[in-house]
Design an enzyme around this catalytic site. Structure first.
Site, PDB file in Angstrom:
ATOM      1  N   TYR A   1      35.068  48.771  38.404  1.00  0.00           N
ATOM      2  CA  TYR A   1      35.017  47.403  38.731  1.00  0.00           C
ATOM      3  C   TYR A   1      33.928  46.581  37.948  1.00  0.00           C
ATOM      4  CZ  TYR A   1      36.499  48.065  43.477  1.00  0.00           C
ATOM      5  OH  TYR A   1      37.321  48.434  44.644  1.00  0.00           O
TER       6      TYR A   1
ATOM      7  N   GLU B   1      35.563  32.530  32.612  1.00  0.00           N
ATOM      8  CA  GLU B   1      34.788  31.862  31.434  1.00  0.00           C
ATOM      9  C   GLU B   1      34.854  32.584  30.225  1.00  0.00           C
ATOM     10  OE1 GLU B   1      33.755  32.327  34.732  1.00  0.00           O
ATOM     11  OE2 GLU B   1      32.677  30.536  35.578  1.00  0.00           O
TER      12      GLU B   1
HETATM   13  N1  THU Z   1      34.304  35.335  38.793  1.00  0.00           N
HETATM   14  C1  THU Z   1      34.831  34.336  37.701  1.00  0.00           C
HETATM   15  O1  THU Z   1      35.578  34.671  37.061  1.00  0.00           O
HETATM   16  N2  THU Z   1      34.029  33.183  37.381  1.00  0.00           N
HETATM   17  C2  THU Z   1      33.059  32.731  38.233  1.00  0.00           C
HETATM   18  O2  THU Z   1      32.380  31.851  37.571  1.00  0.00           O
HETATM   19  C3  THU Z   1      32.689  33.294  39.335  1.00  0.00           C
HETATM   20  C4  THU Z   1      33.366  34.637  39.658  1.00  0.00           C
HETATM   21  C5  THU Z   1      35.127  36.030  39.213  1.00  0.00           C
HETATM   22  C6  THU Z   1      34.537  37.618  38.996  1.00  0.00           C
HETATM   23  C7  THU Z   1      35.324  38.309  39.675  1.00  0.00           C
HETATM   24  O3  THU Z   1      36.528  38.693  39.103  1.00  0.00           O
HETATM   25  C8  THU Z   1      35.595  37.603  40.984  1.00  0.00           C
HETATM   26  O4  THU Z   1      35.452  36.065  40.502  1.00  0.00           O
HETATM   27  C9  THU Z   1      34.705  37.752  42.150  1.00  0.00           C
HETATM   28  O5  THU Z   1      33.349  37.667  41.935  1.00  0.00           O
END
Ligand code: THU
Length: 137
Positions: A51, A58
């Site tokens: 994980y 981003e």
């Molecule tokens: N996640 C993002 O890619 N960007 C964000 O701004 C918030 C969270 C992703 C990380 C993970 O794969 C999933 O969202 C749940 O946290």
């Protein structure tokens, strides 16, 4: 940014969000940014069976910008299928900080369209950045 530019960011984020690898959270995210030359770069979250190794949308968009030769973020949009506006996580705020200024817009979108608008300074006040590093001779 003008509305057509924001529309282009929204579309770019929407396209890559559909390609996200998010089998563990089921939470697909797309991010799209425009660089100093007006070019758009996009990325999605890429999760991993281990994980903590997963990466945010981003981070992918920033990596795409750097690989393409861009160096500054003029604006960034994050899109997720979420009832509440999604803003970049703390680590991604710092990632954005490396290539953006305090007034750089950070837009949050749902699948239906834009939801909320921030600046980097609002999301990461009194931040640490490259200019704080003093390099010796
Ligand atoms: N996640 C993002 O890619 N960007 C964000 O701004 C918030 C969270 C992703 C990380 C993970 O794969 C999933 O969202 C749940 O946290």
């Amino acid at each position: 940014m003008t509305e057509p530019d924001l529309d282009a960011l929204f579309e770019a984020a929407d396209v890559v969000r559909r390609r996200a690898h998010a089998p563990y959270s089921g939470f697909r995210v797309g991010a799209a940014l425009v660089d100093e030359a007006g070019h758009i770069h996009a990325g999605c979250n890429v999760e991993n069976a281990a994980y903590p190794v997963g990466t945010c949308a981003e981070a992918g968009a920033i990596a795409a910008m750097i690989a393409a030769g861009g160096r500054r973020i003029r604006a960034i949009l994050v899109q997720a299928d979420s009832p509440e506006p999604v803003t970049p996580c703390g680590a991604c705020r710092q990632r954005i900080r490396e290539f953006a200024g305090p007034g750089t817009p950070i837009h949050s979108a749902g699948l239906d369209g834009l939801r909320s608008h921030y600046t980097l300074e609002q999301l990461l006040p009194a931040s640490f950045g490259p200019e704080h590093l003093v390099h010796g001779a």
